[in-house]
Every structure is written in C-alpha cells, then in structure tokens.
Design an enzyme around this catalytic site. Sequence first.
Site, PDB file in Angstrom:
ATOM      1  N   HIS A  47      -2.047 -32.823  18.219  1.00  0.00           N
ATOM      2  CA  HIS A  47      -0.827 -33.708  18.749  1.00  0.00           C
ATOM      3  C   HIS A  47       0.247 -32.573  19.369  1.00  0.00           C
ATOM      4  O   HIS A  47       1.414 -33.124  19.304  1.00  0.00           O
ATOM      5  CB  HIS A  47      -0.396 -34.644  17.556  1.00  0.00           C
ATOM      6  CG  HIS A  47      -1.455 -35.534  17.091  1.00  0.00           C
ATOM      7  ND1 HIS A  47      -1.602 -36.648  17.643  1.00  0.00           N
ATOM      8  CD2 HIS A  47      -2.441 -35.260  16.111  1.00  0.00           C
ATOM      9  CE1 HIS A  47      -2.541 -37.268  17.086  1.00  0.00           C
ATOM     10  NE2 HIS A  47      -3.355 -36.586  16.215  1.00  0.00           N
ATOM     11  N   GLU A  63      -3.590  -6.543  15.400  1.00  0.00           N
ATOM     12  CA  GLU A  63      -3.188  -5.281  14.718  1.00  0.00           C
ATOM     13  C   GLU A  63      -4.350  -4.316  15.109  1.00  0.00           C
ATOM     14  O   GLU A  63      -4.237  -3.032  15.173  1.00  0.00           O
ATOM     15  CB  GLU A  63      -2.513  -5.498  13.463  1.00  0.00           C
ATOM     16  CG  GLU A  63      -1.921  -4.045  13.088  1.00  0.00           C
ATOM     17  CD  GLU A  63      -1.037  -4.317  11.828  1.00  0.00           C
ATOM     18  OE1 GLU A  63       0.041  -5.015  11.851  1.00  0.00           O
ATOM     19  OE2 GLU A  63      -1.577  -4.080  10.772  1.00  0.00           O
ATOM     20  N   LYS A 108      10.193  -0.292  13.664  1.00  0.00           N
ATOM     21  CA  LYS A 108      10.628  -0.020  12.156  1.00  0.00           C
ATOM     22  C   LYS A 108      11.709   1.103  12.187  1.00  0.00           C
ATOM     23  O   LYS A 108      12.632   1.125  11.618  1.00  0.00           O
ATOM     24  CB  LYS A 108       9.456   0.509  11.183  1.00  0.00           C
ATOM     25  CG  LYS A 108       8.647  -0.644  10.845  1.00  0.00           C
ATOM     26  CD  LYS A 108       7.713  -0.196   9.825  1.00  0.00           C
ATOM     27  CE  LYS A 108       6.274  -1.017   9.721  1.00  0.00           C
ATOM     28  NZ  LYS A 108       5.093  -0.431   8.974  1.00  0.00           N
ATOM     29  N   GLY A 132      -4.339  -2.012   5.443  1.00  0.00           N
ATOM     30  CA  GLY A 132      -3.632  -3.145   5.028  1.00  0.00           C
ATOM     31  C   GLY A 132      -4.328  -4.648   5.373  1.00  0.00           C
ATOM     32  O   GLY A 132      -4.405  -5.389   4.520  1.00  0.00           O
ATOM     33  N   ARG A 133      -4.695  -4.781   6.568  1.00  0.00           N
ATOM     34  CA  ARG A 133      -5.231  -6.106   7.027  1.00  0.00           C
ATOM     35  C   ARG A 133      -6.640  -6.228   6.461  1.00  0.00           C
ATOM     36  O   ARG A 133      -7.187  -7.405   6.679  1.00  0.00           O
ATOM     37  CB  ARG A 133      -5.117  -6.176   8.375  1.00  0.00           C
ATOM     38  CG  ARG A 133      -5.713  -4.866   9.212  1.00  0.00           C
ATOM     39  CD  ARG A 133      -5.344  -5.321  10.727  1.00  0.00           C
ATOM     40  NE  ARG A 133      -5.850  -3.965  11.503  1.00  0.00           N
ATOM     41  CZ  ARG A 133      -5.004  -2.699  11.618  1.00  0.00           C
ATOM     42  NH1 ARG A 133      -4.100  -2.508  10.804  1.00  0.00           N
ATOM     43  NH2 ARG A 133      -5.729  -1.726  12.279  1.00  0.00           N
ATOM     44  N   GLU A 166      10.789  -4.735   4.175  1.00  0.00           N
ATOM     45  CA  GLU A 166      10.954  -5.845   3.266  1.00  0.00           C
ATOM     46  C   GLU A 166      10.552  -6.216   1.896  1.00  0.00           C
ATOM     47  O   GLU A 166      11.231  -6.718   1.278  1.00  0.00           O
ATOM     48  CB  GLU A 166       9.974  -6.628   4.317  1.00  0.00           C
ATOM     49  CG  GLU A 166      10.299  -6.870   5.898  1.00  0.00           C
ATOM     50  CD  GLU A 166       9.788  -5.967   6.475  1.00  0.00           C
ATOM     51  OE1 GLU A 166       9.395  -4.755   5.956  1.00  0.00           O
ATOM     52  OE2 GLU A 166       9.518  -6.174   7.837  1.00  0.00           O
ATOM     53  N   LYS A 183       0.802  -1.174  -0.089  1.00  0.00           N
ATOM     54  CA  LYS A 183      -0.027  -0.248   0.224  1.00  0.00           C
ATOM     55  C   LYS A 183       0.807   1.196   0.016  1.00  0.00           C
ATOM     56  O   LYS A 183       0.806   2.026  -0.832  1.00  0.00           O
ATOM     57  CB  LYS A 183      -0.801   0.023   1.215  1.00  0.00           C
ATOM     58  CG  LYS A 183      -1.949   1.255   1.361  1.00  0.00           C
ATOM     59  CD  LYS A 183      -2.801   1.013   2.488  1.00  0.00           C
ATOM     60  CE  LYS A 183      -3.460   2.200   2.856  1.00  0.00           C
ATOM     61  NZ  LYS A 183      -4.178   2.355   4.008  1.00  0.00           N
TER      62      LYS A 183
HETATM   63  O1  F6P Z   1       3.869  -3.188   9.674  1.00  0.00           O
HETATM   64  C1  F6P Z   1       2.304  -3.154   9.919  1.00  0.00           C
HETATM   65  C2  F6P Z   1       1.975  -2.810   8.282  1.00  0.00           C
HETATM   66  O2  F6P Z   1       2.000  -1.554   8.428  1.00  0.00           O
HETATM   67  C3  F6P Z   1       0.648  -3.350   8.194  1.00  0.00           C
HETATM   68  O3  F6P Z   1      -0.239  -2.716   8.886  1.00  0.00           O
HETATM   69  C4  F6P Z   1       0.520  -3.484   6.544  1.00  0.00           C
HETATM   70  O4  F6P Z   1      -0.372  -4.475   6.234  1.00  0.00           O
HETATM   71  C5  F6P Z   1       1.781  -3.905   6.339  1.00  0.00           C
HETATM   72  O5  F6P Z   1       2.778  -3.210   7.197  1.00  0.00           O
HETATM   73  C6  F6P Z   1       2.181  -3.818   4.909  1.00  0.00           C
HETATM   74  O6  F6P Z   1       2.222  -2.434   4.552  1.00  0.00           O
HETATM   75  P1  F6P Z   1       2.574  -2.286   2.972  1.00  0.00           P
HETATM   76  O7  F6P Z   1       1.297  -2.809   2.343  1.00  0.00           O
HETATM   77  O8  F6P Z   1       2.282  -0.595   3.035  1.00  0.00           O
HETATM   78  O9  F6P Z   1       3.555  -2.589   2.402  1.00  0.00           O
END
Ligand code: F6P
Length: 541
Positions: free
Chosen positions: A381, A350, A509, A264-265, A210, A204
């Site tokens: 298990h 979250e 972060k 995002g979620r 990452e 987003k």
């Molecule tokens: O670190 C949490 C977060 O901000 C989430 O809320 C989100 O889903 C994820 O990182 C990824 O964010 P983006 O879609 O901006 O890469």
Amino acid sequence: MSTLETLWTDLLRHRTEFETFHLRDAFAADPQRFTRYSAELDGCLTLDYSRNRITDRTLTLLELLLDQAGVREAYHRMSAGEKLNGTEDRSVLHIALRGSVASDLVVDGETVLEAVGAVKDRLYAFAHGVRDGQITASDGQPFTTILNLGIGGSDLGPRMVTHTLRAFHDGPEVHFVSNVDGAHIRDCLETLDPQRTLVLVASKSFTTQETMVNARAARAWIASAVGEEKAGEHFVALSSNLEAVEAFGIAPDRMFGFWDWVGGRYSVWSAIGLPVMLAIGPERFEDFLAGARGMDQHFATAPFRSNLPMLLAALGLWYRNIWACSSVAVMPYDQRFEEFPSFLQQLDMESNGKSTRIDGSGVLRASGPIIWGAAGTNGQHAFFQNLHQGTDMVPCDFLISARPSKADAYQHELLLASCFAQIEVLAFGRTQDVALAQLLEQGMAQDEAERLAPHKAFSGNRPTNLLLYEQLTPKMLGRIIALYEHKVFTQGIVWGVNSFDQWGVELGKELAGQLLPSIQAGARQADEPAIFHRLKAYREN
Ligand code: F6P
C-alpha cells in the site's frame, strides 16, 4: 581458459538473448521451471528463483564467474584466519562465533574456539542469572527490563533478532535506544523504572559518540534513582575496549568482550547478542547459532545449483552488472521481521558500497546496490505501485513462513495469498488485450474500456526470489541471516572489494566533531530565529 573479464563479456553478450524473453513464455514453455530453478536446505527452507530472467546458460556463466573469482577459496582463506580485512589488518571470523572454524585455529596467539567458548560460558551464566533472578538490581530485586544502548551493528542486529523472535520471549522485556537525538532515550526512559532496569552499553569501540552520550544519560538516570555508588550494578558493557569500559566505570566482571575479527555488522553472534540471550534464553540462542552454522556448512560444500547464498549472490550480480539495476527490494511478509530490511542495509551497503578494490584500484563495474524494503503487506500500500508499473526494474526478495507462529491461521493464509499474488503479478503481469477484454466483460463501453486498458496493463517480467521457510524459529533466523552474510561475501569477492571495512562512515564523524564547537559557540540574539542562528554556523564552516 576464461578470465573474469571474458566471463563478464560473455554475460553481456548473453544478455542480448533476452530481447524477447518473458517469464510468461518461459513458464508456458517449461512446466518444470519451478523445480529446475529452486533449491532447498534441510527440508524446511526453499529458495524459488524460477521467476528470474535466466536460462540454464545464465546459471552456467554465473557459476563460472564465481569460480573464476575464487569465492570458495576465499571462504577457506577466511575460515583459516587470513586477514581478509587488509585495510584494518584483521582476520574476519564471525563464523567462528557459531563454531564454523577448525578447533585448533589460532589467531593473535589465541585458540579461537576456546576463547569464544569461554566468553560464551560467562554470557550464558550471566543471562541465566538475570533471567532466574540470581543476579539482581541494586535493591536485591530482579531486573525486569533491559535497555540496550548501541548503534549500527551494536543495535540493528540484536534489535532485529530480538523483535523477530518475540514469540520465543520468556525473559525480561528488552528496549533499544540508538539515536543521538535526545528524544530517543528520553521517550524510552519515560516508560521505564530505573530500579528494575539493567543497561547494556553495546559498543565494540566504546568510543561511538551516540552510544557514549546515551550511556551517560542512562547513568545519570539510574544514579538519580539508586545513588551514584550503586549505579554500576545496573550496567554491563559489551565491547572489545577494556580500557574505555573501565574508564566509564563498568567493572571488568561486568564486561563481555569480543575480538577485532568480529565486524560490527557481523556481531550479533557475539556478546552483542546478549539482549537476545536475555530475551529468549541461552538454549534458544544456541539454536540461533546452530542455524547459522548449518548455513556456513551449506555455503562451503553445496554445489552452485543448490547453494542458496551463491544463487542469491549470482542473481544479484546478474541484475546489478548486466541489467544495471541499482536497487534490490527485500520484503519480509512477517510483521515481527519488519526490521530485516534495515538490518540488511547495513550488512550489504556498509560491506559492498565501495568504489575501491582491495589493491587500491577503482572498481571495474558497479558494486553494491541500494537495499531497501518493508514488511508485507504494508509495502503493497506504499511503494508496490512503482514495482509493478514504474519505469525501473527492481529485483525483489520475498520472505515468508509456511506456518504462522502463534498468529491467527486465517490471517496467515491471507498473508501467504497476498505474497504469492504479488510475485505472480510481477512475473506475469497483464497484457493490455487481457485488461481490455476484462473491462468489456464487466460491461464497460468500448471507448471507455480502450481508454482505461493501458493504465490497467502490467508489463510483468519483473524478477523475484521467494524464500519460503517452515517457521521463523531462532534456528531458521540464524540460517537466514547467515544466508545473506554469505551472499554479501560472495558478491564482495567477485567485485574485488574489502567487504569488512567501512571507511566511508568515518569522515562525516570527524567533521561532526570539528563542527560541534562552532555550533555550541556564538550566542543567539534574543530576536533571531533559531533557523538563522543555525544557518550561520552551517555557512561559516
Ligand atoms: O559508523 C559505523 C560503525 O562503525 C559500524 O560499522 C558499527 O557497527 C557502528 O559504527 C557502531 O560501532 P561500535 O560498536 O564501535 O559503537
């Protein structure tokens, strides 16, 4: 007139009526208990909540609690585009992605449903193009593999949905890489052919470290096979940050956007769902959206006693705040649905893992619990010992389909039997007397049987919900995800927190960014073990 606080007090007082309550007695006294405490939707999804420590009075009080907190009004405010996410000054409209807002709703100068429809048309045209080979790789041949690079909501939702719906796949195969640990992308790329791979960079913000690190690694991998100038043909961006997408070198016609008002979620319903569209096709993706839309409608209109999300939310509040249960276990008895607990972790934790209320004051009671779980029967298990005989009470949600998809019918019957057996044991347990009698019946000596019986006793009286559905189709999965979204929403309203921001993930972060230079700096002595070298950087900060 009751206030929220007096209702909490009433609930606490009501709890004292459960000193001698046992589900064994409750079922013995009321053969209608299952009918009384179950609800269903569309004749294909049933919630059995009869195996909870509740009476009619509990439900009456919980219903009053939700009413008093203004859950229904809050949902209407959300649907009308009100900026419920006040700390980020944003509306919360993921429900619009499945068509659950008024057609004339305008937010930030745009008619929401028109904007959603326009992006969806482009997404579906693109998905059709890739699936039928009209949109090709740089060598003119079809793409056979999709690689989705994203993390958090840009990974967990589409990954879980894609994997759960494996029985419906008829498009290219889809892979997901999320972790900044280079092993993740390296292990994946080793198995793929860059000539045949389409990379979706799903972020987003398009700034998440990452994802951007993985996107650069994938770009180098593609470019080394097809050449720098053609690499762009193998990339698509799913994002709301056009500038950053262009700066990365992805053309605007290869970008599918979404809006600030999609968290995002909550984004699997948006362009972030492209890997799902590619795997199962736009028509089935429409079914997925339709399932969620049906659940939105149900949540907005069904009375409390038959409102699945409100019931789940209310029971969660009961255990979290009145019985001090700090975790909830979620067990999908469906191997393909195994990622649902980790998806729910982000959705729930979250959203409601907050200690500050919307007005800036501290929460008045415990908020979101720890969510965890695993697919059955594997979990049996691993950790079920603790669920049955441990000292904590952990409310559990069991999810299972009545019919297998294409799996073996006998194995599915075994799965059902296992699931129902666990629920039964958790509810009814086995007394020490019964355990003793059974051991004696098996011919064990009295002394030995008496020694073993306490170990073989189960307290029971442990609460569970059973979500039983006809089959895990795209539509059903849409319903189930939306069900949990509304559960989380309801609880957030009652606790008074903003379920749509996530400031708690930011500080770490920031610090990682500050720490990186000192980790990179400082040469390691030839004879110095790596662990000491790393510890130095760790301690010096
Ligand atoms: O670190 C949490 C977060 O901000 C989430 O809320 C989100 O889903 C994820 O990182 C990824 O964010 P983006 O879609 O901006 O890469």
